[in-house]
Design a protein around this motif. Sequence first.
Motif, short mmCIF file in Angstrom:
data_model
loop_
_atom_site.label_atom_id
_atom_site.label_comp_id
_atom_site.label_asym_id
_atom_site.label_seq_id
_atom_site.Cartn_x
_atom_site.Cartn_y
_atom_site.Cartn_z
N TYR A 1 0.84 -1.20 0.00
CA TYR A 1 0.00 0.00 0.00
C TYR A 1 0.88 1.25 0.00
N LEU A 2 1.90 1.26 0.84
CA LEU A 2 2.80 2.42 0.90
C LEU A 2 3.47 2.66 -0.45
N ARG B 1 6.42 7.90 2.57
CA ARG B 1 6.81 6.49 2.64
C ARG B 1 8.20 6.36 3.25
N GLN B 2 9.11 7.26 2.86
CA GLN B 2 10.47 7.23 3.40
C GLN B 2 10.46 7.55 4.89
N ASP C 1 11.79 4.80 7.48
CA ASP C 1 13.00 5.19 8.22
C ASP C 1 12.75 5.17 9.72
N LYS C 2 11.62 5.74 10.14
CA LYS C 2 11.33 5.81 11.56
C LYS C 2 11.10 4.44 12.17
N SER D 1 7.44 18.52 9.45
CA SER D 1 6.53 18.88 8.35
C SER D 1 5.71 17.68 7.90
N GLU D 2 6.32 16.51 7.85
CA GLU D 2 5.62 15.30 7.43
C GLU D 2 4.54 14.93 8.43
N ILE D 3 4.84 15.08 9.72
CA ILE D 3 3.84 14.80 10.75
C ILE D 3 2.65 15.74 10.59
#
Length: 208
Positions: free
Chosen positions: A46-47, A56-57, A61-62, A161-163
Amino acid sequence: SSDLSCDQILLQKKKARGEGMFFAAVYGAYLCEKHGLRSEEELRGYLDRYVPEGRRQFVTDKLGGDLSIPVEIQGRRKFTEENYISYFRLCTAWDEDLNEMRYLDRGTPVSVASLAAQVLDIRPDDRVADLCCGMGDFICQAMSECEATSYFGMEMYPEVSEICAVRTEVLAEHAVGQRAVQAAEQASEQRAEQASELEIGQVNEAAV
């Protein structure tokens, strides 16, 4: 290990990857619940197909590439979509040092964000910008209180920013869905009222 609870798994890995790891795990679990994903392979697929590359990165990564964590969270806890919406709205995480739930990155408190939205007196046709928006605390709170034409946030740190992007997109999509449900319910009620009025009119005509 399968003997560890979801919280223990998260706590073991959280310090090594920052508190964004907690958020990434919950976001992954939310996707599992919303789209019926039941395995690490399904979540990864899905990602790859539907999630923007930067996000997705961020997630992979996290989580150190371990997508079994969000799958296990949803599989064991059985959270509902509403549970996840509540999390994205408040954006809290467990702090093992303080032994309590706290806001990620100690963001803007809900009370302050709510007051700012009221002071601005946002109208339906307004366009609202939040520079240095952080994780989007103000935007998320304003969205829940005011229907503006558009909201815009700017944040220099990519992870933060992604959050913010995840939170605002999820909450906006949820709000649109809720409004659609409300509109459908109102339309159904109106049709029922019109049918009732028609029946009453027919009865009155027959009586005459």
